[in-house]
Design a protein around this motif. Structure first.
Motif, PDB file in Angstrom:
ATOM      1  N   ASP A 158       0.954  -1.300   0.028  1.00 21.12           N
ATOM      2  CA  ASP A 158       0.061   0.078   0.113  1.00 21.12           C
ATOM      3  C   ASP A 158       0.744   1.265  -0.022  1.00 21.12           C
ATOM      4  OD1 ASP A 158      -2.860   1.119   0.287  1.00 21.12           O
ATOM      5  OD2 ASP A 158      -1.946   2.015   2.122  1.00 21.12           O
ATOM      6  N   ILE A 159       1.860   1.280   0.885  1.00 20.04           N
ATOM      7  CA  ILE A 159       2.738   2.460   0.900  1.00 20.04           C
ATOM      8  C   ILE A 159       3.688   2.540  -0.467  1.00 20.04           C
ATOM      9  CG2 ILE A 159       5.011   3.246   1.880  1.00 20.04           C
ATOM     10  CD1 ILE A 159       4.129   2.034   4.492  1.00 20.04           C
ATOM     11  N   SER A 160       4.102   1.477  -1.045  1.00 21.56           N
ATOM     12  CA  SER A 160       4.661   1.355  -2.421  1.00 21.56           C
ATOM     13  C   SER A 160       3.689   1.946  -3.558  1.00 21.56           C
ATOM     14  CB  SER A 160       5.056  -0.011  -2.948  1.00 21.56           C
ATOM     15  OG  SER A 160       5.754  -0.023  -4.066  1.00 21.56           O
ATOM     16  N   ILE A 161       2.488   1.752  -3.347  1.00 20.48           N
ATOM     17  CA  ILE A 161       1.419   2.413  -4.463  1.00 20.48           C
ATOM     18  C   ILE A 161       1.512   3.805  -4.348  1.00 20.48           C
ATOM     19  CG2 ILE A 161      -0.955   2.322  -5.041  1.00 20.48           C
ATOM     20  CD1 ILE A 161      -1.244  -0.860  -3.896  1.00 20.48           C
ATOM     21  N   GLY A 162       1.223   4.410  -3.178  1.00 20.11           N
ATOM     22  CA  GLY A 162       1.675   5.652  -3.117  1.00 20.11           C
ATOM     23  C   GLY A 162       2.612   6.330  -3.429  1.00 20.11           C
ATOM     24  N   ARG A 163       3.900   5.897  -3.371  1.00 23.18           N
ATOM     25  CA  ARG A 163       5.172   6.222  -3.853  1.00 23.18           C
ATOM     26  C   ARG A 163       5.071   6.146  -5.563  1.00 23.18           C
ATOM     27  NH1 ARG A 163       7.798   3.437   0.550  1.00 23.18           N
ATOM     28  NH2 ARG A 163       8.275   1.980  -0.955  1.00 23.18           N
ATOM     29  N   GLN A 164       4.968   5.020  -5.833  1.00 19.56           N
ATOM     30  CA  GLN A 164       4.631   4.829  -7.373  1.00 19.56           C
ATOM     31  C   GLN A 164       3.734   5.727  -8.063  1.00 19.56           C
ATOM     32  OE1 GLN A 164       5.476   0.730  -9.107  1.00 19.56           O
ATOM     33  NE2 GLN A 164       4.849   0.139  -6.812  1.00 19.56           N
ATOM     34  N   VAL A 165       2.656   6.037  -7.587  1.00 20.87           N
ATOM     35  CA  VAL A 165       1.492   7.146  -8.022  1.00 20.87           C
ATOM     36  C   VAL A 165       2.233   8.345  -8.020  1.00 20.87           C
ATOM     37  CG1 VAL A 165      -0.698   8.049  -7.901  1.00 20.87           C
ATOM     38  CG2 VAL A 165      -0.623   5.646  -7.534  1.00 20.87           C
ATOM     39  N   MET A 166       2.813   8.872  -6.830  1.00 14.14           N
ATOM     40  CA  MET A 166       3.334  10.278  -6.971  1.00 14.14           C
ATOM     41  C   MET A 166       4.664  10.151  -7.955  1.00 14.14           C
ATOM     42  SD  MET A 166       3.815  10.951  -2.710  1.00 14.14           S
ATOM     43  CE  MET A 166       4.725  12.402  -3.341  1.00 14.14           C
ATOM     44  N   THR A 167       5.454   9.295  -8.110  1.00 12.39           N
ATOM     45  CA  THR A 167       6.512   9.088  -9.209  1.00 12.39           C
ATOM     46  C   THR A 167       5.833   9.209 -10.424  1.00 12.39           C
ATOM     47  OG1 THR A 167       7.937   7.999  -7.865  1.00 12.39           O
ATOM     48  CG2 THR A 167       8.373   7.749 -10.319  1.00 12.39           C
ATOM     49  N   LEU A 168       4.776   8.269 -10.797  1.00 11.59           N
ATOM     50  CA  LEU A 168       4.063   8.346 -12.079  1.00 11.59           C
ATOM     51  C   LEU A 168       3.612   9.758 -12.441  1.00 11.59           C
ATOM     52  CD1 LEU A 168       3.293   6.790 -14.445  1.00 11.59           C
ATOM     53  CD2 LEU A 168       1.323   5.969 -13.230  1.00 11.59           C
ATOM     54  N   GLN A 169       2.823  10.470 -11.426  1.00 14.86           N
ATOM     55  CA  GLN A 169       2.364  11.629 -11.808  1.00 14.86           C
ATOM     56  C   GLN A 169       3.444  12.742 -12.026  1.00 14.86           C
ATOM     57  OE1 GLN A 169      -1.322  12.511 -11.717  1.00 14.86           O
ATOM     58  NE2 GLN A 169      -0.096  14.376 -12.992  1.00 14.86           N
ATOM     59  N   THR A 170       4.234  12.829 -11.201  1.00 13.17           N
ATOM     60  CA  THR A 170       5.404  13.659 -11.699  1.00 13.17           C
ATOM     61  C   THR A 170       6.107  13.626 -12.810  1.00 13.17           C
ATOM     62  OG1 THR A 170       6.000  13.967  -9.144  1.00 13.17           O
ATOM     63  CG2 THR A 170       7.620  14.614 -10.596  1.00 13.17           C
ATOM     64  N   ALA A 171       6.247  12.194 -13.503  1.00  8.12           N
ATOM     65  CA  ALA A 171       7.008  11.864 -14.568  1.00  8.12           C
ATOM     66  C   ALA A 171       6.173  12.392 -15.776  1.00  8.12           C
ATOM     67  CB  ALA A 171       7.282  10.428 -14.749  1.00  8.12           C
ATOM     68  N   LEU A 172       4.891  12.028 -15.791  1.00 10.23           N
ATOM     69  CA  LEU A 172       3.894  12.441 -16.653  1.00 10.23           C
ATOM     70  C   LEU A 172       4.009  13.903 -16.874  1.00 10.23           C
ATOM     71  CD1 LEU A 172       0.780  10.413 -16.001  1.00 10.23           C
ATOM     72  CD2 LEU A 172       2.569  10.157 -17.779  1.00 10.23           C
ATOM     73  N   GLU A 173       4.073  14.779 -15.772  1.00 11.06           N
ATOM     74  CA  GLU A 173       4.123  16.245 -16.125  1.00 11.06           C
ATOM     75  C   GLU A 173       5.472  16.731 -16.386  1.00 11.06           C
ATOM     76  OE1 GLU A 173       3.494  17.433 -11.943  1.00 11.06           O
ATOM     77  OE2 GLU A 173       1.562  17.036 -11.786  1.00 11.06           O
ATOM     78  N   GLN A 174       6.695  15.851 -16.317  1.00 14.22           N
ATOM     79  CA  GLN A 174       7.800  16.357 -16.824  1.00 14.22           C
ATOM     80  C   GLN A 174       7.676  15.959 -18.484  1.00 14.22           C
ATOM     81  OE1 GLN A 174      10.470  13.651 -14.749  1.00 14.22           O
ATOM     82  NE2 GLN A 174      10.830  15.243 -13.301  1.00 14.22           N
ATOM     83  N   VAL A 175       7.014  14.551 -18.854  1.00  7.33           N
ATOM     84  CA  VAL A 175       6.803  14.821 -20.122  1.00  7.33           C
ATOM     85  C   VAL A 175       5.901  15.802 -21.011  1.00  7.33           C
ATOM     86  CG1 VAL A 175       6.046  13.129 -21.961  1.00  7.33           C
ATOM     87  CG2 VAL A 175       7.060  12.068 -19.792  1.00  7.33           C
ATOM     88  N   ALA A 176       4.786  16.105 -20.454  1.00  7.47           N
ATOM     89  CA  ALA A 176       4.215  17.124 -20.836  1.00  7.47           C
ATOM     90  C   ALA A 176       4.758  18.668 -21.011  1.00  7.47           C
ATOM     91  CB  ALA A 176       2.943  17.396 -20.009  1.00  7.47           C
ATOM     92  N   ASP A 177       5.587  18.765 -20.045  1.00  5.77           N
ATOM     93  CA  ASP A 177       6.792  19.943 -20.147  1.00  5.77           C
ATOM     94  C   ASP A 177       7.821  19.636 -20.957  1.00  5.77           C
ATOM     95  OD1 ASP A 177       7.506  22.614 -19.060  1.00  5.77           O
ATOM     96  OD2 ASP A 177       9.334  21.553 -18.368  1.00  5.77           O
ATOM     97  N   LEU A 178       8.322  18.506 -21.357  1.00 11.24           N
ATOM     98  CA  LEU A 178       9.414  18.290 -22.542  1.00 11.24           C
ATOM     99  C   LEU A 178       8.520  18.584 -23.793  1.00 11.24           C
ATOM    100  CD1 LEU A 178      11.340  15.715 -20.816  1.00 11.24           C
ATOM    101  CD2 LEU A 178      12.073  17.876 -21.632  1.00 11.24           C
ATOM    102  N   ASN A 179       7.317  18.046 -23.850  1.00  9.21           N
ATOM    103  CA  ASN A 179       6.583  18.061 -25.194  1.00  9.21           C
ATOM    104  C   ASN A 179       6.260  19.563 -25.652  1.00  9.21           C
ATOM    105  OD1 ASN A 179       6.106  15.564 -25.796  1.00  9.21           O
ATOM    106  ND2 ASN A 179       4.113  15.559 -24.853  1.00  9.21           N
TER     107      ASN A 179
END
Length: 485
Positions: A158-179
């Motif tokens: 459950d803790i790992s899910i929380g960390r991974q979702v945060m990482t995923l959201q941050t990474a998606l925002e980075q890709v959008a900014d790089l786009n």
């Protein structure tokens, strides 16, 4: 050809070789850089006044096999999922144990059985009665520890899910900014290869969390979709993902019963079957452990604990017990709930009536758990019935994960066999996915920077540089000769 045109051609050739050697230097320097793609200078013939005008630099191309890159990302996600599940099932097997292991549940059960048999021969010896209590308590402790391990694994997932979702959201925002940056700079004719490399590295990190595919869009932008079709990014705004970790999970906290959070995807909560959109990577594995695999093991441990409880709470075995009263084993001092009795493996305890340190007495193993006065010290009938209850073949209480008829040892062996089988299957799948990911990664690396190939290209550029330099030298000699005349 005029001298001016020849000089122009040679100068353009020198500029092209200079750019080419810069590209080779960058390739060799970044051979181990994650996300870096080999560069090649794109050249074409320059035409001036319907004639040759030397060479034109059209730009620098990133050499990427998009199909192979996509398959590699899918394989890396599968490897991440396999490794996560294999680690969990190894942890469970260590907690449950294997036949013959000193810390196995079946070993504790065998020791308890042996203690009962020894006490039935000499029921007058308190030392033997104390050994029955000690081995029974050890068996309960093993079940408690295994249940705790399973719930700890759920909590960590459950803790790992929380960390991974945060990482995923941050990474998606980075890709959008790089786009946005890539689209902006490409329209200005600037070299954006470094931005492409950075974006590829970010997408590679996403791919280990959830299997995804990258689709090219206008202006060098990309769209991202999970392998099952969920839209992570298509445009300049990424999907909104969030998750609220529970903190500590207990056996009663399961999907559909409240208390367990799902994945919030664009405002909708995904759980159970709807989570299939995010299966296949480490995120999907963490959800599977929390919501499926760990609860299944907990149910099996609870069924084994309830079987022990039921065998020793039967008034036919111990006539001093009223119907519904706990026998040698209790649910933390109380009567156990009927099956599935969620969490019983974590709360099963020895009846305080036989614990001298807690106000109980060992003689109750001879005379009955609820007996008011001790009976004859040589009467071992109750202990014999306790041993027979442990070894009797009985139908497993329903509902539950087990079926058929077993004695207590057979049920424990069935549990251990299931755990071992899952561990073996998980490890085999992890190995298979690891080999596949390694092979694809090697193929991807082989299509990347090859230092030997780069050195060969460098020699070609050196030869081209020397040829263009000789042309310029010849022009210089010609001009000097003309001027001297």
């Amino acid at each position: 050809m005029s001298i001016a045109r020849a000089l122009s051609n040679a100068l353009s050739g020198l500029a092209a070789t200079a750019r080419g050697t810069e590209t080779i230097a960058a390739n060799v320097a970044n051979v181990m850089t994650p996300g870096y793609a080999r560069r090649e200078v794109a050249l074409s013939t320059q035409v001036l006044d319907a004639g040759s005008g030397g060479v034109r630099i059209d730009g620098v191309r990133r050499m990427v096999n998009d199909a192979l890159l996509s398959e590699t990302r899918i394989a890396l996600a599968a490897r991440s999922e396999g490794d996560t599940l294999a680690a969990f099932f190894n942890q469970v097997e260590d907690a449950v144990g294997l036949p013959g292991d000193a810390g196995a549940i079946s070993t504790a059960l065998t020791q308890f059985e042996s203690a009962l048999i020894a006490a039935s021969v000499r029921p007058d010896e308190d030392l033997r009665l104390a050994n029955v209590v000690e081995t029974a308590a050890s068996l309960a402790d093993r079940l408690n520890a295994a249940s705790s391990t399973v719930q700890d694994a759920r909590t960590q997932a459950d803790i790992s899910i929380g960390r991974q979702v945060m990482t995923l959201q941050t990474a998606l925002e980075q890709v959008a900014d790089l786009n946005r940056q890539i689209a902006s700079f490409s329209s200005g004719g600037q070299d954006i290869s470094a931005l492409h490399d950075e974006r590829q590295a970010v997408v590679d990190r996403i791919a280990e969390i959830v299997p995804m595919r990258s689709i090219p869009r206008d202006f060098d932008r990309i769209a991202l979709f999970t392998a099952e079709g969920a839209v992570l990014l298509d445009g300049l705004e990424p999907a909104r993902l969030s998750f609220a970790p529970v903190g500590v999970l207990t056996p009663g906290m399961q999907v559909g019963s409240g208390g367990v959070s799902g994945l919030i995807f664009n405002g909708d909560e995904l759980s159970g079957e709807t989570l299939r959109l995010f299966t296949g990577g480490s995120l999907g594995a963490a959800f599977a452990i929390r919501d499926s695999h760990a609860p299944q093991v907990q149910m099996e441990l609870d069924a084994l604990a309830h079987d022990l409880y039921r065998r020793f709470s039967d008034p036919a075995v111990d006539p001093s017990l009223a119907s519904g009263q706990p026998g040698l084993f209790t649910d933390d001092g109380l009567a156990a709930a009927p099956p599935p009795a969620l969490g019983l493996a974590g709360t099963i305890k020895i009846n305080l009536a036989v614990l001298p340190d807690s106000g109980g007495a060992l003689w109750r193993l001879r005379s009955g758990l609820q007996a008011g006065v001790p009976g004859p010290v040589g009467d071992g009938d109750l202990i014999v019935r306790l041993a027979q209850a442990l070894n009797s073949v009985q139908a497993v209480a329903a509902p539950g994960p087990f079926t058929g008829r077993h004695d207590a040892s057979g049920l424990a062996a069935d549990l251990e066999a299931r755990v071992a089988s899952r561990r073996l299957s998980a490890e085999a799948e992890a190995t298979r996915q690891g080999v596949r990911a390694a092979n694809l990664s090697e193929r991807l690396m082989a299509e990347g920077v090859d230092t030997d190939g780069e050195m060969q290209r460098l020699l070609q550029y050196e030869q081209a540089y020397a040829a263009n330099a000789r042309v310029i030298q010849a022009i210089d000699d010609m001009m000097n000769a003309i001027l001297k005349v």
